[in-house]
Design an enzyme around this catalytic site. Structure first.
Site, PDB file in Angstrom:
ATOM      1  N   THR A 219       2.877 138.896  25.836  1.00 49.94           N
ATOM      2  CA  THR A 219       2.118 139.936  25.132  1.00 49.94           C
ATOM      3  C   THR A 219       3.048 140.898  24.402  1.00 49.94           C
ATOM      4  OG1 THR A 219       0.430 139.803  26.831  1.00 49.94           O
ATOM      5  CG2 THR A 219       0.409 141.770  25.455  1.00 49.94           C
ATOM      6  N   CYS A 220       4.067 141.376  25.072  1.00 52.78           N
ATOM      7  CA  CYS A 220       4.933 142.412  24.498  1.00 52.78           C
ATOM      8  C   CYS A 220       5.521 141.964  23.163  1.00 52.78           C
ATOM      9  CB  CYS A 220       6.037 142.753  25.502  1.00 52.78           C
ATOM     10  SG  CYS A 220       7.256 143.881  24.840  1.00 52.78           S
TER      11      CYS A 220
ATOM     12  N   GLU B 175      -3.349 154.138  19.266  1.00 52.17           N
ATOM     13  CA  GLU B 175      -2.249 153.693  18.398  1.00 52.17           C
ATOM     14  C   GLU B 175      -2.779 152.924  17.187  1.00 52.17           C
ATOM     15  OE1 GLU B 175       1.314 153.351  21.737  1.00 52.17           O
ATOM     16  OE2 GLU B 175       0.178 151.570  21.244  1.00 52.17           O
TER      17      GLU B 175
ATOM     18  N   HIS C 103      21.747 172.072  19.113  1.00 53.82           N
ATOM     19  CA  HIS C 103      21.116 172.815  18.037  1.00 53.82           C
ATOM     20  C   HIS C 103      21.541 172.283  16.680  1.00 53.82           C
ATOM     21  CE1 HIS C 103      19.243 176.271  16.191  1.00 53.82           C
ATOM     22  NE2 HIS C 103      20.327 176.435  15.457  1.00 53.82           N
TER      23      HIS C 103
ATOM     24  N   ARG D  17     -16.168 156.605  24.860  1.00 53.57           N
ATOM     25  CA  ARG D  17     -17.271 157.050  25.728  1.00 53.57           C
ATOM     26  C   ARG D  17     -16.906 158.286  26.553  1.00 53.57           C
ATOM     27  NH1 ARG D  17     -16.931 152.647  30.686  1.00 53.57           N
ATOM     28  NH2 ARG D  17     -14.740 153.045  31.032  1.00 53.57           N
TER      29      ARG D  17
ATOM     30  N   GLY E  23     -10.020 148.059  27.409  1.00 59.16           N
ATOM     31  CA  GLY E  23      -9.330 147.733  28.655  1.00 59.16           C
ATOM     32  C   GLY E  23      -8.787 146.315  28.620  1.00 59.16           C
TER      33      GLY E  23
ATOM     34  N   TYR F  88      -4.403 154.046  25.134  1.00 57.25           N
ATOM     35  CA  TYR F  88      -3.305 154.150  24.165  1.00 57.25           C
ATOM     36  C   TYR F  88      -3.375 153.076  23.092  1.00 57.25           C
ATOM     37  CZ  TYR F  88      -0.392 150.426  26.241  1.00 57.25           C
ATOM     38  OH  TYR F  88       0.101 149.226  26.674  1.00 57.25           O
TER      39      TYR F  88
ATOM     40  N   CYS G 181       3.793 145.359  22.312  1.00 59.44           N
ATOM     41  CA  CYS G 181       4.735 146.429  21.974  1.00 59.44           C
ATOM     42  C   CYS G 181       5.480 146.218  20.650  1.00 59.44           C
ATOM     43  CB  CYS G 181       5.802 146.582  23.064  1.00 59.44           C
ATOM     44  SG  CYS G 181       5.330 146.034  24.701  1.00 59.44           S
TER      45      CYS G 181
ATOM     46  N   ASP H  37       1.355 142.430  34.637  1.00 59.55           N
ATOM     47  CA  ASP H  37      -0.027 142.848  34.363  1.00 59.55           C
ATOM     48  C   ASP H  37      -1.054 142.105  35.215  1.00 59.55           C
ATOM     49  OD1 ASP H  37       1.054 144.499  32.483  1.00 59.55           O
ATOM     50  OD2 ASP H  37      -0.079 143.699  30.784  1.00 59.55           O
TER      51      ASP H  37
ATOM     52  N   ALA I  67      -0.330 126.050  33.061  1.00 59.40           N
ATOM     53  CA  ALA I  67      -0.034 125.599  34.419  1.00 59.40           C
ATOM     54  C   ALA I  67      -1.110 126.086  35.365  1.00 59.40           C
ATOM     55  CB  ALA I  67       1.326 126.149  34.857  1.00 59.40           C
TER      56      ALA I  67
ATOM     57  N   GLU J 100      15.776 170.945  21.944  1.00 55.60           N
ATOM     58  CA  GLU J 100      16.431 172.099  22.576  1.00 55.60           C
ATOM     59  C   GLU J 100      15.404 173.019  23.248  1.00 55.60           C
ATOM     60  OE1 GLU J 100      18.326 175.116  19.913  1.00 55.60           O
ATOM     61  OE2 GLU J 100      17.506 173.890  18.296  1.00 55.60           O
TER      62      GLU J 100
ATOM     63  N   LYS K  64       3.330 145.952  17.423  1.00 58.85           N
ATOM     64  CA  LYS K  64       2.668 147.270  17.345  1.00 58.85           C
ATOM     65  C   LYS K  64       3.619 148.323  16.764  1.00 58.85           C
ATOM     66  CE  LYS K  64       3.103 150.077  20.465  1.00 58.85           C
ATOM     67  NZ  LYS K  64       2.481 150.310  21.745  1.00 58.85           N
TER      68      LYS K  64
ATOM     69  N   TYR L 222      13.996 134.510  23.652  1.00 57.28           N
ATOM     70  CA  TYR L 222      13.463 134.522  25.027  1.00 57.28           C
ATOM     71  C   TYR L 222      13.598 133.140  25.662  1.00 57.28           C
ATOM     72  CZ  TYR L 222      11.599 139.208  25.606  1.00 57.28           C
ATOM     73  OH  TYR L 222      11.488 140.564  25.797  1.00 57.28           O
TER      74      TYR L 222
ATOM     75  N   ALA M 212       5.442 156.345  26.539  1.00 58.15           N
ATOM     76  CA  ALA M 212       5.136 156.922  25.221  1.00 58.15           C
ATOM     77  C   ALA M 212       3.807 156.385  24.721  1.00 58.15           C
ATOM     78  CB  ALA M 212       6.231 156.561  24.228  1.00 58.15           C
TER      79      ALA M 212
HETATM   80  C1  LIG Z   1      -1.411 146.002  21.816  1.00 58.65           C
HETATM   81  C2  LIG Z   1      -0.495 146.231  22.996  1.00 58.65           C
HETATM   82  C3  LIG Z   1       0.520 147.138  22.893  1.00 58.65           C
HETATM   83  C4  LIG Z   1       1.370 147.368  23.967  1.00 58.65           C
HETATM   84  N1  LIG Z   1       2.367 148.281  23.826  1.00 58.65           N
HETATM   85  C5  LIG Z   1       3.207 148.519  24.852  1.00 58.65           C
HETATM   86  C6  LIG Z   1       4.266 149.448  24.717  1.00 58.65           C
HETATM   87  O1  LIG Z   1       4.432 150.088  23.669  1.00 58.65           O
HETATM   88  N2  LIG Z   1       5.107 149.628  25.774  1.00 58.65           N
HETATM   89  C7  LIG Z   1       4.950 148.932  26.946  1.00 58.65           C
HETATM   90  O2  LIG Z   1       5.739 149.118  27.871  1.00 58.65           O
HETATM   91  N3  LIG Z   1       3.941 148.045  27.104  1.00 58.65           N
HETATM   92  C8  LIG Z   1       3.074 147.819  26.090  1.00 58.65           C
HETATM   93  N4  LIG Z   1       2.071 146.893  26.232  1.00 58.65           N
HETATM   94  C9  LIG Z   1       1.896 146.236  27.554  1.00 58.65           C
HETATM   95  C10 LIG Z   1       2.871 145.078  27.731  1.00 58.65           C
HETATM   96  O3  LIG Z   1       2.776 144.198  26.640  1.00 58.65           O
HETATM   97  C11 LIG Z   1       2.575 144.352  29.038  1.00 58.65           C
HETATM   98  O4  LIG Z   1       2.564 145.287  30.101  1.00 58.65           O
HETATM   99  C12 LIG Z   1       3.616 143.287  29.355  1.00 58.65           C
HETATM  100  O5  LIG Z   1       3.676 142.333  28.322  1.00 58.65           O
HETATM  101  C13 LIG Z   1       3.290 142.603  30.682  1.00 58.65           C
HETATM  102  O6  LIG Z   1       4.178 141.548  30.926  1.00 58.65           O
HETATM  103  P1  LIG Z   1       3.745 140.320  31.850  1.00 58.65           P
HETATM  104  O7  LIG Z   1       4.965 139.494  32.028  1.00 58.65           O
HETATM  105  O8  LIG Z   1       3.031 140.818  33.035  1.00 58.65           O
HETATM  106  O9  LIG Z   1       2.650 139.522  31.008  1.00 58.65           O
HETATM  107  P2  LIG Z   1       2.619 138.980  29.530  1.00 58.65           P
HETATM  108  O10 LIG Z   1       3.685 139.561  28.696  1.00 58.65           O
HETATM  109  O11 LIG Z   1       1.214 139.154  29.078  1.00 58.65           O
HETATM  110  O12 LIG Z   1       2.947 137.439  29.687  1.00 58.65           O
HETATM  111  C14 LIG Z   1       2.082 136.551  30.315  1.00 58.65           C
HETATM  112  C15 LIG Z   1       2.233 135.188  29.688  1.00 58.65           C
HETATM  113  O13 LIG Z   1       1.611 134.212  30.516  1.00 58.65           O
HETATM  114  C16 LIG Z   1       1.035 133.222  29.697  1.00 58.65           C
HETATM  115  N5  LIG Z   1       0.028 132.535  30.502  1.00 58.65           N
HETATM  116  C17 LIG Z   1      -1.149 133.024  30.978  1.00 58.65           C
HETATM  117  N6  LIG Z   1      -1.750 132.102  31.761  1.00 58.65           N
HETATM  118  C18 LIG Z   1      -0.946 131.015  31.787  1.00 58.65           C
HETATM  119  C19 LIG Z   1      -1.021 129.752  32.444  1.00 58.65           C
HETATM  120  N7  LIG Z   1      -2.027 129.449  33.260  1.00 58.65           N
HETATM  121  N8  LIG Z   1      -0.032 128.860  32.236  1.00 58.65           N
HETATM  122  C20 LIG Z   1       1.025 129.183  31.424  1.00 58.65           C
HETATM  123  N9  LIG Z   1       1.147 130.361  30.796  1.00 58.65           N
HETATM  124  C21 LIG Z   1       0.181 131.269  30.988  1.00 58.65           C
HETATM  125  C22 LIG Z   1       0.479 134.014  28.524  1.00 58.65           C
HETATM  126  O14 LIG Z   1       0.320 133.188  27.383  1.00 58.65           O
HETATM  127  C23 LIG Z   1       1.550 135.084  28.327  1.00 58.65           C
HETATM  128  O15 LIG Z   1       2.506 134.691  27.361  1.00 58.65           O
HETATM  129  C24 LIG Z   1       1.210 146.633  25.169  1.00 58.65           C
HETATM  130  C25 LIG Z   1       0.170 145.698  25.280  1.00 58.65           C
HETATM  131  C26 LIG Z   1      -0.668 145.507  24.212  1.00 58.65           C
HETATM  132  C27 LIG Z   1      -1.781 144.491  24.331  1.00 58.65           C
END
Ligand SMILES: Cc1cc2nc3c(=O)[nH]c(=O)nc-3n(C[C@H](O)[C@H](O)[C@H](O)COP(=O)(O)OP(=O)(O)OC[C@H]3O[C@@H](n4cnc5c(N)ncnc54)[C@H](O)[C@@H]3O)c2cc1C
Length: 462
Positions: free
Chosen positions: A42-43, A184, A439, A201, A265, A180, A48, A306, A115, A444, A51, A99, A344
């Site tokens: 997601t990040c 954003e 300054h 709401r 959410g 957020y 992140c 998450d 998986a 400051e 975004k 990555y 942030a």
């Molecule tokens: C729009 C948005 C903006 C954000 N901005 C920020 C920010 O500014 N700062 C910040 O700290 N956080 C931010 N976040 C939150 C942050 O992205 C998440 O907290 C973080 O990515 C969580 O990491 P994770 O490893 O738990 O899961 P994820 O990064 O979500 O990774 C999970 C991965 O598992 C894969 N997956 C799911 N099920 C399976 C399966 N059964 N088999 C194989 N793969 C699977 C998914 O495809 C995904 O790639 C943001 C989130 C969003 C949606």
């Protein structure tokens, strides 16, 4: 364990999963990881990183306008959404490759596959149509935007995932939500010239943040032209013959927009993974239940990030991964520390915050000192922009420990990162006072607010 294909199999190639896989592999463990969509999670792919790139893009119109006060004449600017999307795609593809390469470079095996767990030691890779065995399994499958099936016309709505890749920039958008992500995106779309309405709401946007920040951000966003409707929800969404959308919101007002984005959410990704079949415990909200070490009710299965719905932030997922490695592979049981997390909101202006809000501090401490300053940041003196900055310290009157620091204004996120250190270390207001100011900066103010603006004693402001 020689009897298994892997010492560790990680499900999910996002922030938490990739970190755990890479570090375990670097320790010499036999590691496999499966990602069903794109490495980076997601990040990197739809959170992140894109975004923040879009935040930068959306700030240029204000920079152009502000330049006049500094003597610049900027010719009329134009914006091309497709260029932004394409450049964003290039950058996230670059990060995605890094990555995956990092896992493989450390000796891990990276699969492109969904998986599921069919036995506490067996993972089925759907994309490869085969099963692998592992001594330890880590679930790091993250979350996804919550849908709203009860909303008539919900099928016309988009979520943050789609917002990044719209074919066309809408002329008008309604964003539902007050967290957020909603805030954003409201600022991003507004900055890019989209007529933006935020529908929430609750009583005030950004619950759980300090009320001063929430109110002042709300006012500033409205001053910029973003419409914010609190105590409101959408009641139905209908497609019009011209392809646009009508949205009925609380109070009977119909908004006509090109897109409706729901940001109400996020829910953990736990479905169709075989988790019920192996008896894995879930919380009431559908997250994976874990103990303080991120261990599930099945001894060799762990969950981080998450999907456990503790604190949904990238650095938290990464920290939980590092603690998992200590516990599972280094014989050093380490519980993730979720206290005093600096964070942030990349709204415009930005929020940077760490520690307790005033309201939370008042509930926990009988005597609170509030140090509060609002001022026009220096860069806005010549630009003429009518925008104030807010700085606030929440201090325990008895011990003088700084419990919370809250900033609204340019670079607030950068400041919050640094403030995270003294607050984590438990430093006092006296330590702040002994620190020399830099300054001229906005920051400051944090070390020059010598007298409390007010006290809150036993819940009463004095
Ligand atoms: C729009 C948005 C903006 C954000 N901005 C920020 C920010 O500014 N700062 C910040 O700290 N956080 C931010 N976040 C939150 C942050 O992205 C998440 O907290 C973080 O990515 C969580 O990491 P994770 O490893 O738990 O899961 P994820 O990064 O979500 O990774 C999970 C991965 O598992 C894969 N997956 C799911 N099920 C399976 C399966 N059964 N088999 C194989 N793969 C699977 C998914 O495809 C995904 O790639 C943001 C989130 C969003 C949606």
């Amino acid at each position: 364990m020689a009897g298994y294909d892997y010492d560790l199999f990680v499900i999910g190639g996002g922030s938490g999963g990739v970190r755990a896989a890479r570090v375990a592999a670097a320790l010499g463990k036999r590691v496999g990881i499966a990602e069903e969509y794109r490495y980076g999670g997601t990040c990197v792919i739809r959170g992140c990183v894109p975004k923040k790139l879009y935040v930068y893009a959306s700030q240029f119109p204000e920079h152009f306008a502000d330049a006049a006060g500094y003597g610049w004449t900027v010719p009329e600017a134009s914006f091309d959404w497709q260029t932004l999307v394409a450049n964003k795609d290039r950058e996230i593809s670059r990060l995605e490759a890094i990555y995956k390469r990092n896992v493989e470079g450390a000796g891990g095996e990276a699969f492109h596959s969904r998986a599921m767990i069919i036995d506490p030691h067996v993972v089925h890779l759907l994309g490869e149509d085969r099963a692998v065995t592992a001594d330890q399994i880590l679930i790091a499958t993250g979350g996804r935007p919550a849908a709203h099936p009860a909303l008539p016309g919900h099928e016309h709505c988009i979520f943050s995932n789609e917002a990044f890749d719209l074919k066309k920039l809408p002329k008008a958008i309604m964003i539902e939500g007050g967290g957020y992500i909603a805030v954003e995106f409201a600022n991003i779309f507004h900055g890019l010239g989209v007529d933006t309405t935020l529908v929430y709401r609750g009583k005030e946007i950004l619950s759980r943040f300090d009320m001063d920040l929430r109110r002042m951000l709300h006012e500033t966003m409205e001053k910029k032209g973003i419409k914010i409707l609190c105590h409101s929800v959408s009641e139905w969404i209908r497609k019009r013959p011209d392809g646009r959308l009508d949205a009925l919101v609380t109070g009977g007002k119909v908004l006509t927009v090109d897109q409706v984005m729901l940001a109400i959410g996020r829910i953990p990704n736990t479905e169709n993974m075989g988790l019920e079949g192996i008896g894995l415990e879930m919380t009431k909200t559908g997250a994976i239940a874990v103990d303080q070490y991120s261990r599930t009710n099945i001894d060799n299965i762990w969950a981080i990030g998450d999907v456990t719905n503790r604190v949904q932030l990238t650095p938290v997922a990464i920290h939980e991964a590092m603690c998992f490695i200590e516990t599972a592979f280094k014989g050093n049981p380490t519980a993730p520390d979720h206290e005093t997390i600096a964070t942030a909101v990349f709204s415009q202006p930005e929020i940077g915050t760490v520690g307790l809000s005033e309201d939370d501090a008042v509930k926990r401490f009988p005597d609170i000192e509030i140090y509060r300053a609002t001022f026009r940041p220096m860069r806005h003196t010549l630009s003429g922009r009518d925008e104030k900055m807010l700085m606030k310290l929440v201090v325990d009157g008895a011990s003088k420990r700084v419990l919370g620091a809250h900033i609204l204004g340019p670079d607030a996120g950068e400041m919050a990162q640094l403030l995270g250190i003294p607050l984590k270390a438990g430093l006092t207001k006296d330590d702040f006072d002994r620190t020399m100011a830099v300054h001229p900066t906005a920051a400051e103010e944090l070390v020059t607010m010598y007298k409390p603006t007010y006290h809150v004693k036993n819940g009463q402001r004095v």
